[in-house]
Design a protein around this motif. Structure first.
Motif, short mmCIF file in Angstrom:
data_model
loop_
_atom_site.label_atom_id
_atom_site.label_comp_id
_atom_site.label_asym_id
_atom_site.label_seq_id
_atom_site.Cartn_x
_atom_site.Cartn_y
_atom_site.Cartn_z
N ARG A 145 9.26 -29.52 14.73
CA ARG A 145 7.99 -29.04 15.25
C ARG A 145 7.98 -29.26 16.76
O ARG A 145 8.86 -29.92 17.32
CB ARG A 145 6.82 -29.76 14.59
CG ARG A 145 6.77 -31.25 14.93
CD ARG A 145 5.61 -31.93 14.25
NE ARG A 145 4.36 -31.50 14.84
CZ ARG A 145 3.83 -32.01 15.93
NH1 ARG A 145 4.47 -32.95 16.62
NH2 ARG A 145 2.66 -31.59 16.38
N GLU A 146 6.94 -28.74 17.42
CA GLU A 146 6.87 -28.88 18.86
C GLU A 146 6.80 -30.35 19.24
O GLU A 146 6.13 -31.14 18.57
CB GLU A 146 5.65 -28.13 19.40
CG GLU A 146 4.30 -28.74 19.10
CD GLU A 146 3.79 -28.41 17.72
OE1 GLU A 146 2.67 -28.86 17.37
OE2 GLU A 146 4.51 -27.71 16.97
N PRO A 147 7.50 -30.76 20.30
CA PRO A 147 7.47 -32.16 20.73
C PRO A 147 6.11 -32.53 21.28
O PRO A 147 5.38 -31.69 21.79
CB PRO A 147 8.55 -32.22 21.81
CG PRO A 147 8.63 -30.83 22.32
CD PRO A 147 8.35 -29.93 21.15
N ASP A 148 5.75 -33.81 21.16
CA ASP A 148 4.42 -34.23 21.59
C ASP A 148 4.39 -34.81 22.99
O ASP A 148 3.35 -35.28 23.44
CB ASP A 148 3.82 -35.23 20.60
CG ASP A 148 4.73 -36.44 20.38
OD1 ASP A 148 5.68 -36.60 21.16
OD2 ASP A 148 4.46 -37.21 19.44
N SER A 149 5.52 -34.78 23.69
CA SER A 149 5.53 -35.24 25.08
C SER A 149 6.74 -34.66 25.78
O SER A 149 7.72 -34.25 25.15
CB SER A 149 5.58 -36.78 25.15
OG SER A 149 6.84 -37.26 24.72
N GLN A 150 6.70 -34.64 27.12
CA GLN A 150 7.83 -34.14 27.89
C GLN A 150 9.04 -35.05 27.73
O GLN A 150 10.18 -34.58 27.65
CB GLN A 150 7.44 -34.04 29.36
CG GLN A 150 8.53 -33.42 30.23
CD GLN A 150 8.82 -31.98 29.86
OE1 GLN A 150 7.90 -31.23 29.59
NE2 GLN A 150 10.08 -31.61 29.82
N GLN A 184 10.67 -25.12 24.11
CA GLN A 184 9.81 -26.22 23.70
C GLN A 184 9.22 -26.93 24.91
O GLN A 184 8.14 -27.53 24.83
CB GLN A 184 10.59 -27.22 22.85
CG GLN A 184 11.61 -28.04 23.62
CD GLN A 184 12.23 -29.11 22.77
OE1 GLN A 184 11.56 -29.70 21.93
NE2 GLN A 184 13.51 -29.34 22.94
N GLU A 185 9.89 -26.85 26.07
CA GLU A 185 9.41 -27.57 27.24
C GLU A 185 8.21 -26.89 27.89
O GLU A 185 7.39 -27.55 28.51
CB GLU A 185 10.52 -27.67 28.27
CG GLU A 185 11.66 -28.57 27.90
CD GLU A 185 12.59 -28.74 29.07
OE1 GLU A 185 13.27 -27.77 29.39
OE2 GLU A 185 12.60 -29.82 29.66
N GLN A 186 8.10 -25.57 27.75
CA GLN A 186 7.12 -24.84 28.56
C GLN A 186 5.68 -25.26 28.28
O GLN A 186 4.98 -25.71 29.19
CB GLN A 186 7.30 -23.34 28.37
CG GLN A 186 8.62 -22.83 28.94
CD GLN A 186 8.71 -21.33 28.88
OE1 GLN A 186 7.83 -20.67 28.33
NE2 GLN A 186 9.75 -20.78 29.42
N PRO A 187 5.17 -25.11 27.04
CA PRO A 187 3.78 -25.51 26.84
C PRO A 187 3.58 -27.00 26.94
O PRO A 187 2.53 -27.47 27.37
CB PRO A 187 3.46 -25.00 25.43
CG PRO A 187 4.77 -24.79 24.77
CD PRO A 187 5.75 -24.47 25.86
N VAL A 188 4.58 -27.80 26.55
CA VAL A 188 4.45 -29.25 26.66
C VAL A 188 4.37 -29.67 28.12
O VAL A 188 3.53 -30.48 28.51
CB VAL A 188 5.63 -29.95 25.95
CG1 VAL A 188 5.57 -31.44 26.20
CG2 VAL A 188 5.58 -29.67 24.46
#
Length: 255
Positions: free
Chosen positions: A3-8, A209-213
């Motif tokens: 799933r999308e990561p919760d932090s950079q 994955q980095e963009q919205p996070v």
């Protein structure tokens, strides 16, 4: 696949680990593979809407108080990564980036208006996109009884409206030959049922994955213009790094 990561920092660690292991990393921004949204992207890419002008993206959902009270992690900065933006509205933010491109300027504010949580339960932002369009972005988990996610995209030649993951309205100034039949063939009345799609085409890259996070995690570096409000300009990049910079989340992406 995750799933999308919760932090950079989590995204950075995942990318570094898969680089070392020489394996692929996939991130589940699943809205990108939904038929109605893929069709919307195709229409935008074909220039059906002309010059893009305005976007209205709303995630007005409701979570009852016990949703947070009965959980040790929901609404926390350490375990949940944030509140309504990074948890509930992250997929809508990803769609703005995927459909319309990077963000170059933002004004935003947040509030913990209703729920007894550490993070925000309500946020709003005005985003200037690289192509010149302006986007009003709203996210909340305090809007009783809760409504479908809605994205309205307006250009010089018309407007297309998305509710949840389905196109519900297409209004164009000029209708190309065969386009009305194409729309009718994909819609069942206004129930927006689309045929199944197949194929293994690559619809997103692991670094997506980095963009919205990243847009949520950078610390505030802005001139304050009122309580809870910020105004900044951001250089264009593959990661917009804007909304969260105003919303005050804590982790700064590596350069």
């Amino acid at each position: 696949m995750r799933r999308e990561p919760d932090s950079q920092s989590c995204a950075d660690e995942l990318i570094a680990a898969t680089d070392r292991a020489g394996v692929k990393l996939g991130v589940m921004f699943q809205d990108r593979v939904k038929p109605g949204i893929r069709q919307l992207k195709e229409w935008i890419s074909q220039g059906r809407l002309g010059k893009l002008l305005l976007v209205d993206a709303r995630v007005k959902w409701y979570r009852p108080p016990e949703c947070y009270a009965n959980s040790r992690w929901r609404g926390t900065l350490t375990l949940d990564g944030g509140g309504a933006v990074i948890n509930q509205a992250i997929h809508t933010l990803d769609l703005i980036l995927w459909l319309l491109g990077d963000v170059v300027r933002v004004q935003a504010c947040k509030a913990t208006a209703v729920h007894a949580i550490e993070a925000e339960d309500t946020a709003a932002a005005l985003l200037q996109l690289a192509g010149g369009a302006l986007c009003v972005f709203q996210a909340t988990t305090a809007a009783y009884p809760g409504y479908a996610r809605r994205v309205e995209i307006t250009g010089s030649e018309g407007t297309i409206i998305l509710e949840h993951d389905r196109v519900v309205s297409v209004d164009l100034r000029r209708v190309p030959d065969g386009f009305a039949h194409e729309v009718e063939a994909r819609f069942v009345g206004r129930s927006e049922r689309f045929p199944r799609t197949s194929g293994a085409d690559r619809r997103f890259q692991r670094r997506d994955q980095e963009q919205p996070v990243a847009s949520l995690q950078r610390p505030r570096r802005t001139k304050k213009s009122g309580a809870g409000r910020s105004d900044l300009s951001c250089r264009r990049s593959t990661s917009p790094a804007v909304a969260g910079e105003c919303l005050g989340h804590r982790t700064r992406p590596k350069r």
